[in-house]
Design a protein around this motif. Structure first.
Motif, PDB file in Angstrom:
ATOM      1  N   VAL A 273      30.271   1.836   0.470  1.00 60.08           N
ATOM      2  CA  VAL A 273      28.863   2.182   0.317  1.00 60.08           C
ATOM      3  C   VAL A 273      27.969   0.930   0.231  1.00 60.08           C
ATOM      4  O   VAL A 273      26.796   0.948   0.597  1.00 60.08           O
ATOM      5  N   LEU A 274      28.564  -0.198  -0.180  1.00 60.21           N
ATOM      6  CA  LEU A 274      27.787  -1.441  -0.253  1.00 60.21           C
ATOM      7  C   LEU A 274      27.799  -2.187   1.079  1.00 60.21           C
ATOM      8  O   LEU A 274      26.794  -2.756   1.507  1.00 60.21           O
ATOM      9  N   LEU A 275      28.952  -2.169   1.708  1.00 60.48           N
ATOM     10  CA  LEU A 275      29.160  -3.034   2.864  1.00 60.48           C
ATOM     11  C   LEU A 275      28.683  -2.405   4.168  1.00 60.48           C
ATOM     12  O   LEU A 275      28.349  -3.105   5.119  1.00 60.48           O
ATOM     13  N   VAL A 276      28.680  -1.080   4.206  1.00 56.50           N
ATOM     14  CA  VAL A 276      28.419  -0.404   5.484  1.00 56.50           C
ATOM     15  C   VAL A 276      27.136   0.415   5.395  1.00 56.50           C
ATOM     16  O   VAL A 276      26.956   1.192   4.454  1.00 56.50           O
ATOM     17  N   ASP A 277      26.267   0.218   6.372  1.00 55.72           N
ATOM     18  CA  ASP A 277      25.016   0.968   6.428  1.00 55.72           C
ATOM     19  C   ASP A 277      25.329   2.428   6.766  1.00 55.72           C
ATOM     20  O   ASP A 277      25.940   2.715   7.796  1.00 55.72           O
ATOM     21  N   ASP A 278      24.883   3.290   5.888  1.00 52.17           N
ATOM     22  CA  ASP A 278      25.241   4.693   6.021  1.00 52.17           C
ATOM     23  C   ASP A 278      24.676   5.306   7.309  1.00 52.17           C
ATOM     24  O   ASP A 278      25.322   6.130   7.962  1.00 52.17           O
ATOM     25  N   ALA A 279      23.493   4.879   7.680  1.00 52.25           N
ATOM     26  CA  ALA A 279      22.827   5.486   8.840  1.00 52.25           C
ATOM     27  C   ALA A 279      23.428   5.008  10.168  1.00 52.25           C
ATOM     28  O   ALA A 279      23.616   5.799  11.089  1.00 52.25           O
ATOM     29  N   THR A 280      23.743   3.723  10.240  1.00 54.61           N
ATOM     30  CA  THR A 280      24.170   3.172  11.539  1.00 54.61           C
ATOM     31  C   THR A 280      25.668   2.900  11.616  1.00 54.61           C
ATOM     32  O   THR A 280      26.209   2.722  12.705  1.00 54.61           O
ATOM     33  N   GLY A 281      26.329   2.825  10.477  1.00 53.10           N
ATOM     34  CA  GLY A 281      27.750   2.463  10.490  1.00 53.10           C
ATOM     35  C   GLY A 281      27.980   0.981  10.725  1.00 53.10           C
ATOM     36  O   GLY A 281      29.110   0.544  10.923  1.00 53.10           O
ATOM     37  N   ASP A 282      26.907   0.198  10.699  1.00 53.67           N
ATOM     38  CA  ASP A 282      27.057  -1.251  10.885  1.00 53.67           C
ATOM     39  C   ASP A 282      27.337  -1.942   9.555  1.00 53.67           C
ATOM     40  O   ASP A 282      26.941  -1.457   8.499  1.00 53.67           O
ATOM     41  N   ILE A 283      27.987  -3.091   9.667  1.00 56.52           N
ATOM     42  CA  ILE A 283      28.215  -3.901   8.470  1.00 56.52           C
ATOM     43  C   ILE A 283      26.889  -4.521   8.056  1.00 56.52           C
ATOM     44  O   ILE A 283      26.147  -5.036   8.901  1.00 56.52           O
ATOM     45  N   ARG A 284      26.572  -4.474   6.787  1.00 56.22           N
ATOM     46  CA  ARG A 284      25.319  -5.070   6.302  1.00 56.22           C
ATOM     47  C   ARG A 284      25.518  -6.579   6.191  1.00 56.22           C
ATOM     48  O   ARG A 284      26.008  -7.087   5.175  1.00 56.22           O
ATOM     49  N   ARG A 285      25.128  -7.270   7.228  1.00 51.80           N
ATOM     50  CA  ARG A 285      25.412  -8.707   7.324  1.00 51.80           C
ATOM     51  C   ARG A 285      24.727  -9.522   6.231  1.00 51.80           C
ATOM     52  O   ARG A 285      25.328 -10.411   5.651  1.00 51.80           O
ATOM     53  N   ALA A 286      23.461  -9.217   5.973  1.00 51.42           N
ATOM     54  CA  ALA A 286      22.726 -10.013   4.977  1.00 51.42           C
ATOM     55  C   ALA A 286      23.381  -9.851   3.604  1.00 51.42           C
ATOM     56  O   ALA A 286      23.549 -10.828   2.857  1.00 51.42           O
ATOM     57  N   TRP A 287      23.784  -8.637   3.312  1.00 53.74           N
ATOM     58  CA  TRP A 287      24.432  -8.391   2.017  1.00 53.74           C
ATOM     59  C   TRP A 287      25.746  -9.162   1.945  1.00 53.74           C
ATOM     60  O   TRP A 287      26.052  -9.825   0.951  1.00 53.74           O
ATOM     61  N   LEU A 288      26.525  -9.062   3.031  1.00 53.42           N
ATOM     62  CA  LEU A 288      27.833  -9.720   3.056  1.00 53.42           C
ATOM     63  C   LEU A 288      27.671 -11.235   2.912  1.00 53.42           C
ATOM     64  O   LEU A 288      28.405 -11.886   2.166  1.00 53.42           O
ATOM     65  N   GLU A 289      26.685 -11.779   3.606  1.00 55.05           N
ATOM     66  CA  GLU A 289      26.479 -13.229   3.504  1.00 55.05           C
ATOM     67  C   GLU A 289      26.131 -13.664   2.088  1.00 55.05           C
ATOM     68  O   GLU A 289      26.611 -14.679   1.607  1.00 55.05           O
ATOM     69  N   ALA A 290      25.319 -12.861   1.428  1.00 50.49           N
ATOM     70  CA  ALA A 290      24.951 -13.192   0.043  1.00 50.49           C
ATOM     71  C   ALA A 290      26.175 -13.090  -0.866  1.00 50.49           C
ATOM     72  O   ALA A 290      26.398 -13.946  -1.732  1.00 50.49           O
ATOM     73  N   LEU A 291      26.972 -12.072  -0.646  1.00 52.11           N
ATOM     74  CA  LEU A 291      28.178 -11.924  -1.459  1.00 52.11           C
ATOM     75  C   LEU A 291      29.104 -13.119  -1.244  1.00 52.11           C
ATOM     76  O   LEU A 291      29.645 -13.690  -2.201  1.00 52.11           O
ATOM     77  N   VAL A 292      29.277 -13.480   0.015  1.00 46.48           N
ATOM     78  CA  VAL A 292      30.184 -14.580   0.333  1.00 46.48           C
ATOM     79  C   VAL A 292      29.663 -15.902  -0.249  1.00 46.48           C
ATOM     80  O   VAL A 292      30.450 -16.748  -0.695  1.00 46.48           O
ATOM     81  N   ALA A 293      28.345 -16.056  -0.309  1.00 46.48           N
ATOM     82  CA  ALA A 293      27.782 -17.252  -0.960  1.00 46.48           C
ATOM     83  C   ALA A 293      28.192 -17.263  -2.435  1.00 46.48           C
ATOM     84  O   ALA A 293      28.550 -18.314  -2.991  1.00 46.48           O
ATOM     85  N   ASP A 294      28.165 -16.094  -3.070  1.00 41.95           N
ATOM     86  CA  ASP A 294      28.627 -15.994  -4.466  1.00 41.95           C
ATOM     87  C   ASP A 294      30.097 -16.380  -4.584  1.00 41.95           C
ATOM     88  O   ASP A 294      30.504 -17.100  -5.498  1.00 41.95           O
TER      89      ASP A 294
END
Ligand code: GLU
Length: 371
Positions: A18-39
């Motif tokens: 639910v955090l990583l995948v956009d519910d509407a499009t099924g795409d990976i939420r890149r901006a979110w993932l990048e921020a997480l990976v920075a953490d």
């Protein structure tokens, strides 16, 4: 409380679909993932070992296969996971590479964490990857896991991994900021619980029933994960991850629920070895080895004079001295047949005798408890 994340030595972060995948499009939420990976990169930079357990394979893959708008059959989920997992792995690789970090993909089934032999294999691989500085990204092997042999949720998978590699901290990032006395979405009077030290029936009742759906197990599987983590001496947080930089937020004191164990992971594991195992064999050692074990070293094949019983690699054995007194208990790194072959030999001879290069130790000190 916020210091707990900074104190972690070996940290596992579980990421829900639910955090990583956009519910509407099924795409990976890149901006979110990048921020997480920075953490994650920040944790790595200050010397912490980091592992990720990531969901999302099915959620990503189903869109690409046109499997939308209904509950999937098992084989459709397996197909979706096969498609989505590649995309997930790719996204993690790209995001981590920006910080100079190498990603390693591990797909596990419950058997890999539960069957002793495979457990040791999976553990050795993860330890090796951490030693080499890689960031393992783990998911269930959904494509081969059938309904009967499936975790089905990554909450428990993450807790099993924590137990397997003696992680000290597990963070479940989800769309809720912790445990409440009742479901806050339905009950506005529900109270947030900041800290749990024991999973009592009252706590269990707060989890409610599992929601319908194809992936997330809701609070029920999170509490099951907490039970596994606590028994393994691993503290666990349920935290909201929707915003950018969720780990940084947690460190800054964002609300969450911490589940706190009584013992440290090593102590919990040793207690498990000492107490609950049914020894399958006996290794008799010479006086030098017995004295060394009492000083806290590993047991080398050279010190073993006799092997009794029939056991597999990873089984529990008792170590006795020449007079039959119990010296220690531990998990044998070799089967009884291989142990007999290498008993009394130097570790450097193992490969020539067995035809493969096993561990130097018959029982590693991490797997050994002096009686
Ligand atoms: N392994 C599943 C996936 O990657 C998710 C399981 C879960 O949501 O906990 O799609």
């Amino acid at each position: 409380m916020s210091g707990r994340l900074a104190e972690a030595k070996r940290l596992i972060v579980k990421i829900g679909s639910v955090l990583l995948v956009d519910d509407a499009t099924g795409d990976i939420r890149r901006a979110w993932l990048e921020a997480l990976v920075a953490d994650l990169a920040r944790c790595r930079a200050r010397g912490q070992e980091v592992l990720v357990v990531s969901s999302g394979a099915i959620a990503v893959g189903r869109r690409h296969l046109g499997l939308t708008g209904r509950v999937l059959k098992l084989e459709e989920k397996q197909a979706a996971a096969a498609t989505g997992q590649i995309r997930l792995a790719h996204a993690y690789q790209e995001a981590l590479a920006r910080h100079g970090l190498t990603v390693a993909q591990i797909l596990l089934t419950p058997e890999d964490t539960e069957a002793r032999r495979r457990h040791l294999n999976a553990r050795a691989t993860l330890e090796q990857l951490l030693a080499l500085g890689a960031v393992p990204v783990i998911n269930e092997n959904d494509t081969v896991a059938t309904a009967e042999i499936r975790f089905g949720d990554n909450d428990r998978l993450a807790a099993r991994v924590a137990q397997m590699i003696s992680a000290d901290t597990l963070v479940l990032l989800s769309d809720i900021d912790g445990l409440y006395t009742a479901d806050p979405r339905r009950n506005p009077g529900a109270q947030h619980i900041a800290e749990v030290r024991e999973i009592t029936p009252e706590i269990e009742a707060m989890g409610g029933a599992a929601p319908a759906g194809y992936s997330s197990g809701g609070m029920v599987t999170k509490l099951a994960a907490a039970r596994i983590a606590l028994a393994a001496g691993c503290r666990m947080a349920i935290a909201r991850g929707n915003g950018l930089h969720p780990l940084e937020a947690l460190e800054r004191g964002a609300r969450c629920t911490w589940f706190l164990p009584v013992a440290e992971p090593r102590t919990a594991r040793k207690r498990w070895i000492a107490g609950t195992l049914n020894p399958m064999g006996v290794l008799t050692v010479d006086d030098g080895a017995a004295a060394a074990l009492r000083r806290g070293t590993s047991l080398l094949p050279a010190g073993v004079v006799a092997v009794e019983g029939s056991f597999e690699r990873g089984d529990a054995v008792v170590v006795r001295d020449g007079e039959g007194r119990e010296v220690a208990r531990g998990l044998s790194a070799y089967s009884s047949a291989d142990a007999r072959a290498i008993a009394g030999h130097k570790s450097g001879e193992i490969e020539a005798i067995l035809g493969y290069r096993g561990r130097h130790e018959m029982i590693h000190r991490d797997d050994l408890v002096v009686s």
